[in-house]
Design an enzyme around this catalytic site. Structure first.
Site, PDB file in Angstrom:
ATOM      1  N   ASP A 245       0.839  -1.187   0.002  1.00 55.80           N
ATOM      2  CA  ASP A 245      -0.062   0.025   0.163  1.00 55.80           C
ATOM      3  C   ASP A 245       0.689   1.124   0.152  1.00 55.80           C
ATOM      4  OD1 ASP A 245      -2.481  -0.962   0.137  1.00 55.80           O
ATOM      5  OD2 ASP A 245      -2.829  -0.855   2.147  1.00 55.80           O
TER       6      ASP A 245
ATOM      7  N   LYS B  79      -3.704   3.388  -2.892  1.00 55.50           N
ATOM      8  CA  LYS B  79      -4.725   4.240  -3.249  1.00 55.50           C
ATOM      9  C   LYS B  79      -4.666   5.519  -2.659  1.00 55.50           C
ATOM     10  CE  LYS B  79      -7.180   0.894  -1.810  1.00 55.50           C
ATOM     11  NZ  LYS B  79      -8.541  -0.097  -1.502  1.00 55.50           N
TER      12      LYS B  79
ATOM     13  N   MET C 168      -8.205   8.660   9.260  1.00 59.18           N
ATOM     14  CA  MET C 168      -8.588   9.141   7.910  1.00 59.18           C
ATOM     15  C   MET C 168      -9.639  10.203   8.306  1.00 59.18           C
ATOM     16  SD  MET C 168      -9.549   6.039   5.617  1.00 59.18           S
ATOM     17  CE  MET C 168     -10.049   4.852   6.766  1.00 59.18           C
TER      18      MET C 168
HETATM   19  N1  SAH Z   1      -5.025  -0.510   8.488  1.00 62.42           N
HETATM   20  C1  SAH Z   1      -4.548   0.791   9.094  1.00 62.42           C
HETATM   21  C2  SAH Z   1      -5.412   1.875   8.757  1.00 62.42           C
HETATM   22  C3  SAH Z   1      -5.678   2.275   7.151  1.00 62.42           C
HETATM   23  S1  SAH Z   1      -6.609   3.630   6.964  1.00 62.42           S
HETATM   24  C4  SAH Z   1      -4.215   0.633  10.457  1.00 62.42           C
HETATM   25  O1  SAH Z   1      -4.596  -0.350  11.317  1.00 62.42           O
HETATM   26  O2  SAH Z   1      -3.585   1.409  11.285  1.00 62.42           O
HETATM   27  C5  SAH Z   1      -5.526   4.811   6.933  1.00 62.42           C
HETATM   28  C6  SAH Z   1      -5.328   5.865   8.040  1.00 62.42           C
HETATM   29  O3  SAH Z   1      -4.583   4.887   9.033  1.00 62.42           O
HETATM   30  C7  SAH Z   1      -4.805   7.135   7.863  1.00 62.42           C
HETATM   31  O4  SAH Z   1      -5.596   8.104   7.063  1.00 62.42           O
HETATM   32  C8  SAH Z   1      -4.491   7.331   9.116  1.00 62.42           C
HETATM   33  O5  SAH Z   1      -5.789   7.921   9.939  1.00 62.42           O
HETATM   34  C9  SAH Z   1      -4.213   6.270   9.919  1.00 62.42           C
HETATM   35  N2  SAH Z   1      -2.754   5.918   9.731  1.00 62.42           N
HETATM   36  C10 SAH Z   1      -2.091   5.308   9.325  1.00 62.42           C
HETATM   37  N3  SAH Z   1      -0.575   4.961   9.623  1.00 62.42           N
HETATM   38  C11 SAH Z   1      -0.765   6.000  10.738  1.00 62.42           C
HETATM   39  C12 SAH Z   1       0.394   6.770  11.199  1.00 62.42           C
HETATM   40  N4  SAH Z   1       1.634   6.261  11.184  1.00 62.42           N
HETATM   41  N5  SAH Z   1       0.285   7.744  12.165  1.00 62.42           N
HETATM   42  C13 SAH Z   1      -1.123   8.124  12.319  1.00 62.42           C
HETATM   43  N6  SAH Z   1      -1.958   7.724  11.580  1.00 62.42           N
HETATM   44  C14 SAH Z   1      -1.777   6.688  10.754  1.00 62.42           C
END
Ligand code: SAH
Length: 464
Positions: free
Chosen positions: A249, A271, A384
């Site tokens: 991703d 995406k 998000m």
């Molecule tokens: N599967 C992922 C979430 C995917 S949706 C999980 O479990 O974390 C993508 C969202 O995840 C981003 O828009 C943000 O809100 C969050 N995200 C992912 N990595 C991040 C990070 N290192 N710090 C803060 N938010 C994060």
């Protein structure tokens, strides 16, 4: 080689540990992994050793120490914490002919303790002859990643089936069988906890002499964690190292891809928000197609594959195609962000309910459905949510909660450019604009229990 590695037979043998403090306890912990009989020589004991004696797991000798106390011992550790005492005890033990290790005095050691990777009966010992203990630990960490925790059980299972294979198969076929066991589907099944199923597979392979190299492709949906290379799980690394192809991703840090086999194919299927370059059904399609070619596929997703990652759609497509898949959990962004704040996702008495929510609603203009979950003692982790900051602030104000809800924002949690901000709903939009906050970020909305009680008691006081 100044030292020579050997595996000592420890079953039923005596090991003497001279000393009753932390260093002695440390050696004791190490030797307790074996089947040796341990005797501690010390006038007083640290609580950990005292507990082991109370449990009957080791013996204790308090009297004066004489050379005969060391006689017949397989090994002697000297660890009193006092260098002079250690030297005297070393002399006594040597005069009894023992093999001696004196803690922190390499010149007085006949034997050095290695760094150990324990998947008993599979044991790896790493030594650097005292030159680079840090390197030994690094090597150990790498091996811990590569060798799955259940590997020892698989080796033990193979040990139990060895005789059966010897009676059925010729030596050449046996070699192919064991190669197949350790590199093929039986090991995967076993790694995932299916000991009985793996045993059945191996027995069937022995009985029918079928252990070809044909492998029917499989998929692992792997959580990469929040981006830091050391926050992926060992199981995740293992999957990366075995993958023929990795579909990853946008949010997966390139450093994590370095953990994969060098010749594994890496395919970006990210995406960007609002720009669906790789539609979901196309991603599901390529996963199925790669697995059908017999490949070991890793679908690497940021955070946890089960949290806002559309894992269910991919799993459904794989199930429908009859392709086996495994889910490898990861550290989700909320956990990473909470740790970055130096806090905890739940806190007893203050915040007992945790909600994972998304700032993106399927239908534009519609209110954020999870707003109603905001109750006293609740924390909502909004994924998000940066793009919806205005909407979130508005809905908090409409609910009259602008002075009650604490907002913490963590962007790029656990990454080198991590940023943190704290505000109220009234300044949320400005904070997002003016601070270093950008995507990806987690917004925590917290309604602490104590505030709820305060507000309520204020209301009760006013009524009175
Ligand atoms: N599967 C992922 C979430 C995917 S949706 C999980 O479990 O974390 C993508 C969202 O995840 C981003 O828009 C943000 O809100 C969050 N995200 C992912 N990595 C991040 C990070 N290192 N710090 C803060 N938010 C994060």
């Amino acid at each position: 080689m100044k030292t020579f590695p050997m595996f000592l037979q420890m079953q039923g043998r005596r090991v003497i540990i001279a000393g009753g403090g932390e260093q002695a306890a440390q050696k004791c912990r190490l030797i307790l992994k074996t089947e040796a009989a341990i005797t501690v020589l010390a006038p007083v004991l640290d609580p950990e050793l005292a507990d082991l004696i109370a449990e009957g797991r080791i013996d204790w000798h308090t009297g004066p120490i004489r050379p005969c106390d060391f006689e017949g011992a397989a090994l002697v550790f000297v660890a009193t914490g006092c260098r002079a005492t250690d030297s005297c005890l070393h002399m006594l033990a040597k005069s009894a002919g023992a093999i001696v290790n004196v803690v922190d005095q390499p010149d007085l050691c006949d034997a050095l303790t290695p760094s150990i990777v324990d998947r008993s009966p599979v044991v790896v010992a790493i030594g650097t002859e005292g030159t680079a203990p840090v390197l030994a630990r690094q090597i150990k960490t790498r091996l811990e990643e590569i060798l799955e925790p259940r590997l020892g059980d698989l080796a033990a299972l193979v040990g139990r089936l060895r005789e059966h294979a010897n009676t059925r198969l010729a030596p050449r076929a046996r070699r192919d069988l064991w190669r197949w066991v350790f590199a093929g589907p039986a090991r995967d099944v076993h790694r995932q906890g299916g000991e009985r199923a793996a045993a059945k597979m191996i027995k069937h392979a022995i009985d029918t002499a079928t252990f070809g190299t044909e492998d029917n492709g499989s998929v692992a949906l792997v959580g990469a964690g929040p981006g830091a290379k050391d926050l992926i799980t060992m199981r995740g690394v293992q999957q990366l190292q075995e993958a023929d192809v990795i579909f990853y991703d946008r949010l997966v840090d390139p450093e994590i891809l370095d953990l994969a086999r060098r010749d594994a194919e890496r395919i970006y299927v990210g995406k960007a928000p609002g720009c669906h370059h790789w539609p979901q059904d196309k991603i599901s399609g390529v996963l199925v197609a790669a697995a059908r070619q017999g490949k070991r596929v890793v679908r690497l997703k940021c955070g946890d594959p089960g949290v806002f990652a559309r894992g269910a759609e991919e799993a459904d497509a794989l199930s429908a195609a009859g392709i086996p898949y495994e889910i490898v959990p990861g550290v989700t962004a909320a956990s990473a962000a909470s740790a970055a704040l130096g806090g905890f996702l739940t806190e007893r008495g203050t915040c007992d309910t945790l909600v994972l929510a998304t700032g993106q609603s399927q239908t534009a203009g519609k209110s954020l459905g999870w707003m109603k979950t905001l109750q006293p003692g609740t924390r909502v982790a909004v994924y998000m949510g940066v793009g919806s900051a205005g909407k979130i602030a508005h809905e908090i104000s409409v609910a009259g909660l602008q002075d009650v809800i604490d907002i913490d924002i963590v962007s790029r949690a656990q990454q080198i450019d991590q940023a943190i901000a704290r505000c109220r709903a009234s300044s949320l939009v400005r904070t997002v604009k003016e601070s270093a906050i950008s995507n990806p970020a987690i917004l925590f909305l917290t309604w602490p229990q104590s505030t709820a009680q305060d507000v309520q008691s204020e209301k009760v006081a006013q009524l009175r």
